[in-house]
Design an enzyme around this catalytic site. Structure first.
Site, mmCIF file in Angstrom:
data_model
loop_
_atom_site.group_PDB
_atom_site.id
_atom_site.type_symbol
_atom_site.label_atom_id
_atom_site.label_comp_id
_atom_site.label_asym_id
_atom_site.label_seq_id
_atom_site.Cartn_x
_atom_site.Cartn_y
_atom_site.Cartn_z
ATOM 1 N N TYR A 22 0.850 -1.188 0.000
ATOM 2 C CA TYR A 22 0.000 0.000 0.000
ATOM 3 C C TYR A 22 0.885 1.237 0.000
ATOM 4 C CZ TYR A 22 -3.701 -3.243 1.493
ATOM 5 O OH TYR A 22 -4.591 -4.288 1.581
ATOM 6 N N GLY A 36 -18.847 -2.608 0.364
ATOM 7 C CA GLY A 36 -18.821 -2.684 -1.092
ATOM 8 C C GLY A 36 -18.010 -1.582 -1.720
#
Length: 329
Positions: free
Chosen positions: A57, A206
């Site tokens: 990341y 989501g």
């Protein structure tokens, strides 16, 4: 806050904090390190224990940011990071499960995080070019040396989970799990429940879509490579958003809270790690622990349409968290 144990000495709260978006991801131009550090501090105050990052990341900058945020607060946090994905010169990713890479990656993560031991060290992707026994053996050696407390794995098949668990105890697995990505309920989740392994669920909202506030993604947004975020898929999946909103109105919660509560309802060893970099969203997400979904609510959510654009397992394993292809070395 209730706890989810992942080994004899390590416990997770019932919800954690995904840190990836703090240094990129959905809208990298809006990065704000100062607010992100405030989010980490506030999460600790709210009882959040697990903070999830990875060396890829950034790459590397996310671990550095989390390390700064936890300085002086290390004893209150469970730090989870990952290894096994490496960036190429063109930004493409590849997998590397060689023991020498695992060891070097761990040393780098320890240095960037500013800690002596990593609480949960996870293999980000299985490298098909290296026997999994060799990769997992190198990770187990790190536990024996006191550099790591517990081991986890992400995006592995059930046979791979069984293999590594037989070699050295698997403390946690990590996969995407949400109303927009319910696939893992069929096999991985039951395996975890049967074997006492924690299921760390990333993207429980989501990737923000279930809030109802995502109508499209812009340039530089890593969701642009996710097949669920094409214009056609976003439009086709609106009935799912409306269904979540309907339940939220009935139970007096926000859609994001209902989405997280649904994940929590999948089992007492399931730990959602919604990601955020704003204080407002953090407090909203943590408050999902107080949302109670009844049997009728869960039946209604489970009956929502199958998401358009969802990835099949073979593609999911060979991509990063946003659907971008992960190549071989």
């Amino acid at each position: 806050m209730r706890k989810t144990p992942i080994d004899a000495n390590l416990e997770l709260g019932r919800t954690g904090l995904g840190c990836m978006s703090m240094t990129g991801g959905y809208a990298p131009a809006t990065r704000d390190d100062r607010e992100s550090i405030q989010v980490v501090h506030r999460a600790l105050d709210l009882g959040v224990a697990l903070f999830d990052t990875a060396d890829i990341y950034g790459p590397f900058s996310n671990e550095q940011l989390l390390g700064r945020a936890l300085r002086g607060r290390r004893d209150r946090a469970v730090i989870a990071t990952k290894c096994g994905l490496v960036p190429g010169p063109d930004g493409a990713l590849s997998r590397d499960g060689r023991p020498e890479h695992i060891r070097a990656a761990c040393e780098g993560s320890l240095r960037r995080l500013g800690v002596d031991v990593i609480d949960l060290y996870q293999l980000h992707r299985v490298d098909p070019a290296v026997p999994l026994e060799e990769t997992w053996g190198a990770m187990a050696d790190l536990v024996a040396e006191g550099k790591v407390r517990a081991l986890g794995i992400s995006h592995a098949t059930v046979p791979e989970l069984a293999l590594v668990h037989s070699l050295f105890p698997l403390a946690a697995v990590q996969y995407e799990l949400s109303i927009l990505a319910p696939q893992l309920r069929a096999d991985v989740l039951p395996w975890c429940q049967a074997n006492g392994v924690a299921f760390v669920a990333f993207a429980p909202i989501g990737r923000g879509y279930l809030t109802g506030g995502v109508d499209g993604v812009g340039v530089g947004d890593s969701r642009s490579s996710d097949p669920r975020f094409t214009a056609d898929a976003l439009a086709a999946n609106r009935p799912i958003v409306e269904g979540v909103r309907s339940v939220a109105e009935r139970v007096g919660a926000t859609p994001a809270q209902v989405a997280i509560a649904w994940v929590l309802a999948q089992g007492d060893r399931v730990v959602p790690i919604p990601g955020t970099r704003t204080l407002r969203r953090l407090e909203e997400n943590v408050a999902a622990l107080d949302v109670r979904l009844g049997p009728e609510d869960l039946r209604e959510l489970d009956a929502l349409p199958v998401p358009t654009g969802r990835m099949q397992w073979d593609r999911w394993r060979s991509t990063d968290n946003f659907g971008r292809r992960v190549g071989a070395r």
